[in-house]
Design a protein around this motif. Structure first.
Motif, PDB file in Angstrom:
ATOM      1  N   TYR A   3       0.785  -1.229   0.000  1.00 29.34           N
ATOM      2  CA  TYR A   3       0.000   0.000   0.000  1.00 29.34           C
ATOM      3  C   TYR A   3       0.819   1.282   0.000  1.00 29.34           C
ATOM      4  O   TYR A   3       0.308   2.346  -0.328  1.00 29.34           O
ATOM      5  CB  TYR A   3      -0.959   0.010   1.192  1.00 29.34           C
ATOM      6  N   SER A   4       2.077   1.222   0.373  1.00 35.64           N
ATOM      7  CA  SER A   4       2.898   2.434   0.396  1.00 35.64           C
ATOM      8  C   SER A   4       3.537   2.659  -0.965  1.00 35.64           C
ATOM      9  O   SER A   4       4.060   1.738  -1.585  1.00 35.64           O
ATOM     10  CB  SER A   4       3.994   2.320   1.465  1.00 35.64           C
ATOM     11  N   GLY A   5       3.505   3.907  -1.423  1.00 39.25           N
ATOM     12  CA  GLY A   5       4.129   4.242  -2.691  1.00 39.25           C
ATOM     13  C   GLY A   5       5.473   4.915  -2.535  1.00 39.25           C
ATOM     14  O   GLY A   5       6.091   5.334  -3.514  1.00 39.25           O
ATOM     15  N   ASP A   6       5.957   5.027  -1.299  1.00 40.06           N
ATOM     16  CA  ASP A   6       7.208   5.725  -1.022  1.00 40.06           C
ATOM     17  C   ASP A   6       8.349   4.724  -0.933  1.00 40.06           C
ATOM     18  O   ASP A   6       8.295   3.766  -0.154  1.00 40.06           O
ATOM     19  CB  ASP A   6       7.081   6.498   0.297  1.00 40.06           C
ATOM     20  N   SER A  33      11.315   5.037   0.322  1.00 45.20           N
ATOM     21  CA  SER A  33      11.936   4.998   1.651  1.00 45.20           C
ATOM     22  C   SER A  33      11.159   4.089   2.586  1.00 45.20           C
ATOM     23  O   SER A  33      11.743   3.329   3.367  1.00 45.20           O
ATOM     24  CB  SER A  33      12.013   6.412   2.226  1.00 45.20           C
ATOM     25  N   ASP A  34       9.828   4.162   2.498  1.00 44.14           N
ATOM     26  CA  ASP A  34       9.005   3.261   3.303  1.00 44.14           C
ATOM     27  C   ASP A  34       9.219   1.817   2.870  1.00 44.14           C
ATOM     28  O   ASP A  34       9.250   0.908   3.712  1.00 44.14           O
ATOM     29  CB  ASP A  34       7.525   3.631   3.172  1.00 44.14           C
ATOM     30  N   HIS A  35       9.362   1.602   1.566  1.00 48.52           N
ATOM     31  CA  HIS A  35       9.601   0.245   1.082  1.00 48.52           C
ATOM     32  C   HIS A  35      10.876  -0.333   1.681  1.00 48.52           C
ATOM     33  O   HIS A  35      10.926  -1.512   2.056  1.00 48.52           O
ATOM     34  CB  HIS A  35       9.690   0.240  -0.442  1.00 48.52           C
ATOM     35  N   GLU A  36      11.902   0.486   1.786  1.00 46.83           N
ATOM     36  CA  GLU A  36      13.156   0.018   2.377  1.00 46.83           C
ATOM     37  C   GLU A  36      12.941  -0.387   3.833  1.00 46.83           C
ATOM     38  O   GLU A  36      13.480  -1.402   4.295  1.00 46.83           O
ATOM     39  CB  GLU A  36      14.213   1.113   2.292  1.00 46.83           C
ATOM     40  N   ARG A  37      12.159   0.398   4.554  1.00 50.75           N
ATOM     41  CA  ARG A  37      11.897   0.077   5.962  1.00 50.75           C
ATOM     42  C   ARG A  37      11.095  -1.225   6.078  1.00 50.75           C
ATOM     43  O   ARG A  37      11.381  -2.074   6.933  1.00 50.75           O
ATOM     44  CB  ARG A  37      11.155   1.222   6.620  1.00 50.75           C
ATOM     45  N   TYR A  38      10.094  -1.389   5.206  1.00 47.27           N
ATOM     46  CA  TYR A  38       9.283  -2.599   5.283  1.00 47.27           C
ATOM     47  C   TYR A  38      10.078  -3.829   4.882  1.00 47.27           C
ATOM     48  O   TYR A  38       9.893  -4.918   5.455  1.00 47.27           O
ATOM     49  CB  TYR A  38       8.038  -2.458   4.396  1.00 47.27           C
ATOM     50  N   ARG A  39      10.988  -3.673   3.917  1.00 48.91           N
ATOM     51  CA  ARG A  39      11.851  -4.806   3.567  1.00 48.91           C
ATOM     52  C   ARG A  39      12.782  -5.156   4.730  1.00 48.91           C
ATOM     53  O   ARG A  39      13.065  -6.342   4.973  1.00 48.91           O
ATOM     54  CB  ARG A  39      12.641  -4.494   2.300  1.00 48.91           C
ATOM     55  N   ALA A  40      13.229  -4.143   5.467  1.00 47.06           N
ATOM     56  CA  ALA A  40      14.073  -4.405   6.642  1.00 47.06           C
ATOM     57  C   ALA A  40      13.277  -5.143   7.718  1.00 47.06           C
ATOM     58  O   ALA A  40      13.795  -6.055   8.380  1.00 47.06           O
ATOM     59  CB  ALA A  40      14.633  -3.089   7.190  1.00 47.06           C
ATOM     60  N   ILE A  41      12.009  -4.754   7.897  1.00 48.09           N
ATOM     61  CA  ILE A  41      11.150  -5.458   8.857  1.00 48.09           C
ATOM     62  C   ILE A  41      10.970  -6.908   8.427  1.00 48.09           C
ATOM     63  O   ILE A  41      11.024  -7.837   9.258  1.00 48.09           O
ATOM     64  CB  ILE A  41       9.789  -4.744   8.983  1.00 48.09           C
ATOM     65  N   ARG A  42      10.750  -7.127   7.128  1.00 45.93           N
ATOM     66  CA  ARG A  42      10.576  -8.498   6.630  1.00 45.93           C
ATOM     67  C   ARG A  42      11.832  -9.329   6.862  1.00 45.93           C
ATOM     68  O   ARG A  42      11.751 -10.498   7.265  1.00 45.93           O
ATOM     69  CB  ARG A  42      10.225  -8.461   5.143  1.00 45.93           C
TER      70      ARG A  42
END
Length: 213
Positions: A25-28, A30-39
């Motif tokens: 759902y995020s189009g940013d 930078s947010d994608h990088e954070r979510y990949r780090a969480i994963r």
């Protein structure tokens, strides 16, 4: 006490679900990088408590959208008072009214999800007493249609007697009790008048079996 490995496995699954939702759902970027780090962190935690290879094992169990497509699960909670008025809340998105409810979260049962939604959206503490219906949204006249196929689980709930929550703002615009003969404008994406009558029938007759499509 719950074994530590079960706690780690449950929390890792929850973190990976959060990451998947954020990536969807995020189009940013930078947010994608954070979510990949969480994963990645979730995968590392899961590796501590499983002998099966990752990420294939996780993808089968916690990332269904990346594999076999399956319907989403929406829960709705019906609470009736002594006058058979139903508890409804006004949605922020369309200013129309619906039963408290929403998507199930990873790590909670459908009944828990229904009770949580009532507390968050209506401020009322309840317990789920019966599963009244399992309905296919596609065949029940909901509008507009959704890209995802959705199953709707309807629970009858009753107030627990615990103090209602007033400390935090509700996630909705307003809350009220309504007779089915004097309903406000319904958010038909979420609930229909026919479904409310079905739920009142179930409330009136405790021996009535759950309805399903």
């Amino acid at each position: 006490m719950e074994p530590p490995e079960q706690v780690i496995r449950r929390q890792a699954a929850s973190l990976r679900a959060i990451a998947q939702t954020g990536l969807a759902y995020s189009g940013d970027e930078s947010d994608h990088e954070r979510y990949r780090a969480i994963r990645t962190a979730a995968d590392a935690l899961m590796e501590l408590v499983t002998a099966e290879p990752l990420p294939a094992e996780l993808d089968r169990t916690t990332v269904a959208d990346a594999g076999y497509a399956t319907p989403k699960v929406d829960v709705r909670a019906a609470v009736f008072d002594e006058d058979e008025r139903v508890l409804l809340m006004q949605e922020r998105s369309d200013q129309r009214w619906s039963l408290p409810g929403g998507w199930c979260d990873v790590g909670e049962s459908p009944g828990q999800a229904a009770c949580r939604e009532v507390l968050e959206e209506a401020g009322v503490a309840v317990r789920a007493t019966r599963l009244a219906a399992v309905l296919d949204r596609e065949s029940r006249g909901h509008w507009p249609p959704m890209a995802a196929h959705v199953y709707k689980l309807f629970f009858l709930c009753e107030r627990t007697g615990a103090p209602d929550r007033n400390a935090e703002p509700l996630e909705t615009l307003d809350v009220g009790w309504f007779a089915l003969e004097a309903l406000p404008e319904l958010s038909t994406s979420r609930i229909t008048e026919e479904e409310l009558h079905l739920l009142r029938d179930a409330h009136r007759d405790p021996s009535r079996p759950a309805v399903f499509d």
